[in-house]
Every structure is written in C-alpha cells, then in structure tokens.
Design an enzyme around this catalytic site. Sequence first.
Site, PDB file in Angstrom:
ATOM      1  N   ARG A 224      39.772  14.806  11.277  1.00 43.37           N
ATOM      2  CA  ARG A 224      39.219  14.383  12.557  1.00 43.37           C
ATOM      3  C   ARG A 224      39.134  15.609  13.457  1.00 43.37           C
ATOM      4  O   ARG A 224      39.967  16.512  13.373  1.00 43.37           O
ATOM      5  CB  ARG A 224      40.087  13.308  13.222  1.00 43.37           C
ATOM      6  CG  ARG A 224      40.025  11.930  12.557  1.00 43.37           C
ATOM      7  CD  ARG A 224      38.662  11.279  12.759  1.00 43.37           C
ATOM      8  NE  ARG A 224      38.618   9.913  12.273  1.00 43.37           N
ATOM      9  CZ  ARG A 224      38.211   9.563  11.058  1.00 43.37           C
ATOM     10  NH1 ARG A 224      37.856  10.519  10.186  1.00 43.37           N
ATOM     11  NH2 ARG A 224      38.165   8.302  10.688  1.00 43.37           N
ATOM     12  N   GLU A 252      32.690  14.967  19.746  1.00 43.67           N
ATOM     13  CA  GLU A 252      31.793  14.502  18.692  1.00 43.67           C
ATOM     14  C   GLU A 252      30.969  13.327  19.229  1.00 43.67           C
ATOM     15  O   GLU A 252      31.558  12.374  19.735  1.00 43.67           O
ATOM     16  CB  GLU A 252      32.613  14.061  17.482  1.00 43.67           C
ATOM     17  CG  GLU A 252      31.796  13.759  16.256  1.00 43.67           C
ATOM     18  CD  GLU A 252      32.653  13.428  15.042  1.00 43.67           C
ATOM     19  OE1 GLU A 252      32.470  12.319  14.493  1.00 43.67           O
ATOM     20  OE2 GLU A 252      33.500  14.270  14.654  1.00 43.67           O
ATOM     21  N   HIS A 271      29.577  14.473  10.506  1.00 44.13           N
ATOM     22  CA  HIS A 271      30.488  13.399  10.099  1.00 44.13           C
ATOM     23  C   HIS A 271      29.856  12.521   9.018  1.00 44.13           C
ATOM     24  O   HIS A 271      29.803  11.290   9.128  1.00 44.13           O
ATOM     25  CB  HIS A 271      30.888  12.542  11.304  1.00 44.13           C
ATOM     26  CG  HIS A 271      32.246  11.900  11.130  1.00 44.13           C
ATOM     27  ND1 HIS A 271      33.082  11.626  12.184  1.00 44.13           N
ATOM     28  CD2 HIS A 271      32.905  11.468  10.020  1.00 44.13           C
ATOM     29  CE1 HIS A 271      34.192  11.045  11.730  1.00 44.13           C
ATOM     30  NE2 HIS A 271      34.100  10.939  10.421  1.00 44.13           N
TER      31      HIS A 271
END
Length: 308
Positions: A224, A252, A271
């Site tokens: 993450r 993000e 991602h």
Amino acid sequence: MKAWIPHSEGRRLLGELPPGVTVELLDDPRRLPSSPAGVRFWVPPFLSGPDAGALLAELPDVEVVQLLSAGADAWVGRIPDGVTLCDARGVHDSPTAEWVVAAILASLRGFAPLARAQARREWAYDEVAPTDELSGKRVLIVGAGSIGTAVRDRLAPFEVSFTLVARTARPDQGVHGVDELPALLPEADVVVLLVPLTEQTRGLVDERFLAAMPDGALLVNAARGPVARTPALVAELTSGRLRAAMDVTDPEPLPADHPLWELPNVLLTPHVAGSVRGLLPRAYRLVGEQLRRYAAGTELTNRVVDGY
C-alpha cells in the site's frame, strides 16, 4: 438468509448454495436491490471507495463483510462490533506475484526507457545497454504471507537468493522478524514490500530504511502507498541512488504534477497488480465457500484480526 454481491457474474461463479440463501446484486450503492433488512452477508466491490463503506450504517442485520481484496486497511476500525470482517487472502497471490516479477525484470532490464525510446522511434541501444540483470540478485521480501511465498516461488528459477521478513520471526521456517530489517537491508539488491497497511507498517519505509539500502538497489512496492513515506522516497529517488517500481502510491491516484512521474529511475503502474481477468472466478470461489460455511454455522476463513 440474504447476501449482497457486487458482480452479476458472481451468481454463476458462487457454485451451489444451501437452501434459504438468497443472493442479490448490489452493483451501485445508490440503488439498493431490496430492503437492507435481513442482509447478513455483504460483499463490497473490489477496491471499494468511501460510498461503499458508508453503506454499512444502512445494514442493521449484517454479520459478515467479505472483501474481494487481500488488504483490509480501508475497513479496519470501521466494522461495527459483532460483525466479522474477512479478506480475500489467497485470491491475489498469482497476479500480484506476476506483477512483482514483471516489475523487477522491467526495471532491471530498462524497459521503461526503451518504451520511451520506442515512442520516439529511436533505436536506443547505446542509451540503455548494457542493462542490469536479475540473475544473482539478493532479494529481500518484506511480508512473508501467501503473496510473499508466491513471489519467492516465481523468482526461484532466476538464480536469486532470498531473505523473507514477517511481523514476527519464524526461525523454523527461515523467516526473519521485522525488527531485523536494519541489518538485512544493506545486503539486499531488491526489496519487495508486501505487508498489509497497519499502524505498525504505516511509514515503515522512511529515511532510515531507504538509507540502509545499498547504492543501486531496487525498491518494489506492491503493498500500500502509505507503507512508504512519500517525501523520503522522493528525496532518495531524486538523488538517483536508488530505483523503484510501484503499483501503489501515497496519495493515490498520484496527481499529474507529482515529481514521481518525472523520475527516470521509477516505474509506476496504477494499482493494477490484482486486476486481472481471472480475478472474479477465484474471488467468487472463495465467496461461495464462505457463504456455505456461514450458512452451516462453521468457522469462516480469512478473518481479519488486528489488521491482518
């Protein structure tokens, strides 16, 4: 017993369910398929946003929240007492491990500058060659769960050496504890991050962590974004001392004016490590198993405890 799922294909992929289990499609949290009363098993969308999480307050009878993601950080602390949170551990092992291997190879073999040269129609041999190589590298995998094991297995044919790190050491399995990182990082050519985001791992990759990595080392973040402190990462990468491949960032999505976009020693993907065509069959196989367990009153798998 009523269950809500986010994909129409899910009904077919769940397999046979016990009598009395009703499955309804909820693909838009703004349009409920029926009354929330009686929904005891809920599967939020993959990579759910804030709107999906807000729906929890409208489900008075929910007892199980089954995620389609391996990470549960967006949900930990938001689940009411008495509700069981389960993640999709195992579902994303193969695609995430594939991304890690691809990212390492692309970074070491210079695919990013070669792709940019291709867009310019330039034969960039003199610019890129000779490239680095994976063979002989020392790979440190931070996060020795199922995905970390899958990464190790897929990298093994490349003639690399491995060191695995977990929250706590498992000497009988050759796994080191996270407290040993200061001594392990200087010996790593490639550092792969696969830890869940918890209060303990947030900011794990800070100035000291990066400074301990040797010159020219590659940091691969498939965990993450907030596991790494972005200012420290930008400073170290801007100096050119290290390289990075990242599928996740903090913030993000990454803003268009962020300095990470421009660094030649950085490979960025949005991602996508777990977003593959085989996701839904694997994910709903797990959901079906969990529904059958829940209906039978047996213990659910993949229960999230303390963020893991």
